[in-house]
Design an enzyme around this catalytic site. Structure first.
Site, PDB file in Angstrom:
ATOM      1  N   GLY A 153     -34.064  19.796  60.341  1.00 30.10           N
ATOM      2  CA  GLY A 153     -32.694  20.029  60.800  1.00 30.10           C
ATOM      3  C   GLY A 153     -32.397  19.196  62.023  1.00 30.10           C
ATOM      4  N   GLY A 168     -34.421  21.824  66.792  1.00 34.76           N
ATOM      5  CA  GLY A 168     -35.856  21.543  66.897  1.00 34.76           C
ATOM      6  C   GLY A 168     -36.388  21.898  68.284  1.00 34.76           C
ATOM      7  N   THR A 187     -32.042  17.857  65.917  1.00 35.66           N
ATOM      8  CA  THR A 187     -32.968  17.718  67.040  1.00 35.66           C
ATOM      9  C   THR A 187     -32.744  18.851  68.050  1.00 35.66           C
ATOM     10  OG1 THR A 187     -33.151  15.360  66.679  1.00 35.66           O
ATOM     11  CG2 THR A 187     -33.650  16.121  68.898  1.00 35.66           C
ATOM     12  N   GLU A 204     -39.046  17.983  61.315  1.00 30.65           N
ATOM     13  CA  GLU A 204     -38.402  16.790  60.756  1.00 30.65           C
ATOM     14  C   GLU A 204     -36.970  16.812  61.271  1.00 30.65           C
ATOM     15  OE1 GLU A 204     -39.848  14.533  59.164  1.00 30.65           O
ATOM     16  OE2 GLU A 204     -41.707  15.531  58.613  1.00 30.65           O
ATOM     17  N   CYS A 208     -31.164  12.446  56.801  1.00 28.86           N
ATOM     18  CA  CYS A 208     -31.737  12.209  58.129  1.00 28.86           C
ATOM     19  C   CYS A 208     -32.110  10.749  58.319  1.00 28.86           C
ATOM     20  CB  CYS A 208     -32.949  13.107  58.345  1.00 28.86           C
ATOM     21  SG  CYS A 208     -34.108  13.077  56.974  1.00 28.86           S
TER      22      CYS A 208
END
Ligand code: NDP
Length: 502
Positions: free
Chosen positions: A252, A257, A254, A274, A308
């Site tokens: 998903g 993340g 950043t 990722e 992405c």
């Protein structure tokens, strides 16, 4: 819906089944049973092609997360799973791949209804890729091994390592490739012998729900796979904080993340991330321009740019710049934008009205700051969340449109004049992301030298794509760890060292 839409929908294989499935009540799948969410809450999902209501799905809250974690922990202690022979695990995973294959038309239609992607992409790329992930990792179940090690210290030991499952894993998915990503995550975890709690994105839960039914039919022991539909800020956050979870695998943004890393610190969960990308596509002066044009357009316009690894920055040597930019713009202008279920659609809607508005804001801000709109597709009026494929030139490295992940069909084309590979690499690397890079050249020496200079997890030269065997992940702020390949399955294991005095 027009008469033509109705006719093409009638020709979609298994659409009736997919619509009937979407219309059912959808519960949570915990401990091998379909259960009501504790708070009795649900949420509505929408078809991005029309904005119409699509499904009503159970909303998992903290108590449901607790129940799913407890069920997964029990599965890890249950000999039915913990002592299952690797070859039996492999056969179960293959059976799941067979079940997906047997239902591929329904799954593809569901994916298109949920996500908006063209049906042909769902049927001929996303679902086959998901199935290949399962088959590839089924093979790994019997090939995970430790090592024997010669020890040089005093005494005589038999020393070796065991590779054990990491335990209970929470897997949190985005909406851009729901089934491909679900299988890319569950396949290595199952091969390694972990127990899973899967949380799909709130926008695209349907294929994961159908996958859970297939997992149930195939006969995995209860609790090995649990599915929580719900929101990231509640169910997702509770999963990443939970002390009973040993690993989080997330794909998903950043920004989320970062949240996950902080939340995982509580019990030092293993973490695979990722995250975003701003992939540079570099066209050197000797490149085959026609192939580079086609490749550059595909790289940014596939899945409406919601990838992405989308090639969102196009660096072209000035000798080829006009030809390449005109070529990519021509493709942008010819792309048929429409509902994913309509025959001939080449680009579907983006996922939501928020995403459409976000992408349009980036384009407007770029143009406001001095970028030139080189060309855009015709767009689409009316219902649904459509964004025309767009090509910008005259951007600068400071503009948000050049720096940030847009996640839409928006390309910034940039000309470079020199042949200094260090300078080309420095421009391409001028990003906080490092997920991918693409190179078009026939110059072998330049190719090898640039490949080494690019700070990216995957470098593709003159084509090439995704493969379950090829590690995938990011440098810099594009993530932690790798999925796919040996690295992808080893990330679901712990190493235990054993030394036995003899
Ligand atoms: P997010 O990163 O918010 O969502 C991805 C997943 O994480 C979803 O399942 C989401 O749940 C969940 N999530 C959200 N917040 C938390 C949290 N605090 N703890 C745990 N899980 C959480 O992506 P968005 O959908 O908001 O998209 C925004 C942008 O992110 C896109 O425009 C794009 O730039 C980028 N993105 C990148 C992707 C990639 O593959 N690199 C994929 C998707 C988005 P829920 O959906 O229920 O909120």
């Amino acid at each position: 819906m027009t008469e033509a839409d109705t006719m093409t929908r009638a020709a979609v294989p298994s659409l009736d089944k997919a619509l009937a499935f979407a219309g059912q009540a959808h519960n949570l799948y915990i401990g091998g049973r379909w259960v009501d969410p504790r708070g009795d809450a649900s949420f509505t999902t929408h078809d991005p092609a029309t904005g119409a209501r699509l499904a009503e799905v159970a909303e998992a809250r903290v108590e449901d997360v607790d129940a799913a974690v407890a069920s997964a922990r029990r599965a890890m202690d249950d000999p039915a799973w913990a002592e299952m022979k690797p070859a039996v695990r492999a056969r179960l995973i293959h059976r799941l791949a067979d079940a997906l294959e047997a239902n591929i038309d329904e799954m593809a239609a569901l994916e298109t209804l949920d996500n908006g992607m063209p049906l042909a992409d769902a049927r001929h790329f996303h679902l086959p890729y998901a199935i290949e992930q399962l088959r590839y990792y089924a093979g790994w179940a019997t090939k995970l091994t430790g090592e024997t090690i010669d020890i040089s210290g005093g005494g005589t030991w038999h020393a070796f390592t065991l590779r054990e499952p990491v335990g209970v894993v929470a897997q949190i998915l985005p909406w851009n490739a729901p089934m491909a990503m679900a299988c890319a995550k569950i396949a290595p975890a199952l091969a390694a012998g972990c127990a899973i709690i899967l949380k799909p994105a709130e926008q695209t839960p349907l294929t994961a729900l159908r996958l859970a039914q297939l997992i149930e039919e195939v006969g995995f022991p209860a609790g090995v796979f649990n599915l929580l539909t719900g929101f990231g800020e509640t169910a997702g956050a509770a999963l990443t904080e939970h002390r009973g979870v040993d690993k989080v695998a997330f794909t998903g943004s950043t920004e989320v993340g970062r949240h996950i890393l902080r939340a995982a610190a509580g019990n030092f969960k293993r973490v695979t991330l990722e995250l975003g990308g701003k992939t540079p596509v570099i066209v050197l002066p000797d490149a085959d321009a026609e192939r580079a044009i086609e490749g550059a357009a595909r790289s940014i316009f596939t899945n409406a740019g919601q990838v992405c690894n989308a090639g969102s920055r196009l660096f072209v040597h000035h000798d080829l710049f006009d030809e390449v930019v005109e070529g990519v713009t021509r493709i942008a202008q010819s792309i048929r934008l429409g509902p994913g279920l309509e025959q001939g659609t080449q680009m579907g809607p983006v996922i939501s009205s928020e995403q459409r508005d976000r992408v349009m804001r980036y384009v407007a801000s770029g143009i406001g700051e001095g970028a030139t709109l080189r060309g855009a597709g015709p767009g689409r009026e009316g219902e649904g969340y459509y964004v025309a494929p767009t090509v910008l030139t005259d951007t600068t490295g400071e503009m948000a449109v050049r720096r940030e992940e847009i996640f839409g069909p928006v390309l910034c084309a940039i000309s470079f004049a020199d042949d200094d590979l260090d300078r080309i690499a420095a421009e391409a690397n001028a990003s906080e992301y490092g997920l991918g890079a693409v190179l078009w050249t026939n110059n072998l020496k330049a190719c090898h030298r640039l490949v080494r200079k690019l700070k990216a997890g995957t470098v593709r030269v003159n084509g090439g794509g995704l493969d379950p065997a090829l590690p995938f992940g990011g440098f810099k702020q594009s993530g932690w760890g790798r999925e796919n390949g040996r690295e992808g399955v080893e990330a679901y294991t712990e190493i235990k060292s054993v030394a036995i005095g003899i």
